[in-house]
Design an enzyme around this catalytic site. Structure first.
Site, PDB file in Angstrom:
ATOM      1  N   GLY B  12       0.827  -1.213   0.000  1.00 55.73           N
ATOM      2  CA  GLY B  12       0.000   0.000   0.000  1.00 55.73           C
ATOM      3  C   GLY B  12       0.845   1.238   0.000  1.00 55.73           C
ATOM      4  O   GLY B  12       0.961   1.898  -1.003  1.00 55.73           O
ATOM      5  N   THR B  13       1.402   1.559   1.105  1.00 54.03           N
ATOM      6  CA  THR B  13       2.627   2.372   1.204  1.00 54.03           C
ATOM      7  C   THR B  13       2.618   3.869   1.202  1.00 54.03           C
ATOM      8  O   THR B  13       1.852   4.523   0.502  1.00 54.03           O
ATOM      9  CB  THR B  13       3.621   1.968   0.103  1.00 54.03           C
ATOM     10  OG1 THR B  13       3.881   0.597   0.216  1.00 54.03           O
ATOM     11  CG2 THR B  13       4.935   2.686   0.242  1.00 54.03           C
TER      12      THR B  13
END
Lengths: 204, 211
Positions: B12-13
């Site tokens: 996701g990040t």
């Protein structure tokens, strides 16, 4: 994309010695984005009974209002508070009424009956009731909550210990779910008093 | 361009890299998700491709690991034959892989490192495989929430401590708003001297308004 996972949320309820506990997270999201950290999902039905409503947020709000109305009407007609078991059936019929276009919530009911015996149950989104003696879980974090509750719960916990147990179950479960968390609220219901505490938790 | 396949693991990040006088600071969160389940809450998204060249990975975990492994291999070969590679060279290799395979990849990569010719440099390679040298770069799903904050806060000529605070605060804000980002903050300071890693655990994250 599942409609039950659009807003996210988690609710858990547990039985203790002459007490029950119900807890929820406080996140409101739109898929991955967090909109609010002040959206608790438990609502008081009577002084000794609470309903937890995880699921689609608009239905959470609507059903909280519908149940408030129904519980008030019950009290006016019956001239007494509704019992938890009766409320569970009321929740069940309200949901089954919409069998083919359901409310997207999976409610949890927790409370003490008129003899102060603990009662908890949960239902699915179309009203099938699960009467449990130990704990019930609901929401996007249900799998993680099952794991935590199964390991941490034991029978006949005193109110203070039940608070610790349900808090740890909820906190550690939601830390493995990216759609729940951002705060937590725990309510302990005993014959003498009802205490709601807000937990400090990870905000990610 | 493809999205993630069902069941595929997602980085996701929130990732970030900032250039400063003596090198670069790179940073990332530590969350990997499969659907809504957090598969790894202590992921290391800062990956070495050479002694003083690192990349920050976002998008598909498999895709970015595979691409980084290939670039790491190419740079090993290059350094044996030609001496130390430069950061633009590494970035170029990433770009080639990301652009030519754009239909099959879901990878957003930021390359950051130090070399003798350029000093510190930051190279952003978003989804389509374009290459952008920037004074600072942000990427990943969480970056969308901090464009305004980063534009308002960044100044030219920040020193190492200021850059670290900038990265820490930006990532903390992104992790707070983005469900797909969270966990701990991992940072690396890359200079001529090498790489120094910094770890910020969840309870030491900077706290902002949480209304």
């Amino acid at each position: 994309m599942s409609i039950m996972e659009y807003n996210g949320g988690a609710v858990v309820a547990m039985v203790g010695k002459n007490c029950v506990a119900i807890a929820c997270d406080k996140r409101l999201g739109v898929q991955a984005m967090t909109i609010s950290t002040e959206f608790p999902k438990t609502f008081q039905a009577t002084p000794k009974t609470y309903i937890g409503l995880p699921g689609l947020a608009t239905d959470v709000q609507t059903l909280a209002e519908k149940f408030r109305f129904k519980v008030n009407m019950y009290k006016l007609k019956e001239e007494r508070e509704i019992e938890p078991r009766t409320l569970a059936h009321l929740v069940s019929s309200t949901l089954y009424e919409r069998r083919f276009g359901p409310w997207f919530v999976e409610p949890v009911v927790a409370g003490l009956d008129k003899e102060n015996r603990p009662f908890i149950c949960s239902t699915d989104l179309i009203g099938c009731i699960n009467f449990a003696k130990d704990f019930v879980v609901s929401g996007t974090t249900s799998n993680q909550l099952y794991g935590m509750c199964e390991s941490l719960w034991e029978p006949d916990l005193e109110p203070e210990d039940l608070f610790e147990t349900i808090s740890q179950s909820l906190m550690n479960a939601v830390d493995r779910d990216c759609l729940s968390g951002w705060g937590a609220q725990v309510t302990i219901i005993t014959p003498d008093q009802v205490i709601t505490r807000t937990l400090k938790s990870r905000q990610d | 361009m493809s999205g993630l396949k069902p069941g595929e693991v997602n980085l996701g990040t929130s990732i970030m890299a900032v250039e400063f006088a003596h090198g670069v600071i790179i940073g990332a969160d530590s969350r990997t998700t499969t659907g809504s389940y957090i598969a790894n809450r202590v992921t290391d998204k800062l990956t070495e491709v050479h002694d003083t060249i690192y990349c920050c990975r976002s998008g598909s975990a498999a895709d970015t690991q595979a691409v980084a492994d290939i670039v790491h291999y190419y740079l090993q070969m290059y350094s044996v034959q030609n001496g130390k590679p430069t950061v633009p060279l590494a970035a170029s290799l990433f770009q080639e892989l990301c652009y030519q395979n754009k239909d099959n990849l879901s990878a957003g990569i930021i390359v950051g490192g130090w070399d003798k010719e350029n000093g510190g440099s930051v190279w952003n390679i978003p989804l389509g495989g374009s290459l952008h040298r920037q004074p600072f770069a942000i990427g990943g799903s969480g970056s969308t929430y901090i464009y305004g904050y980063c534009d308002a806060t960044y100044r030219d000529g920040m020193n190492q401590e200021e850059c670290i605070e900038f990265v820490k605060n930006s990532l903390a804000l992104a992790m707070s708003r983005d469900g797909s980002s969270g966990g701990v903050i991992r940072m690396a300071i890359i200079t001529e001297k090498g790489v120094e890693r910094i770890f910020v655990p969840g309870d030491k994250l900077p706290v902002h308004w949480e209304g």
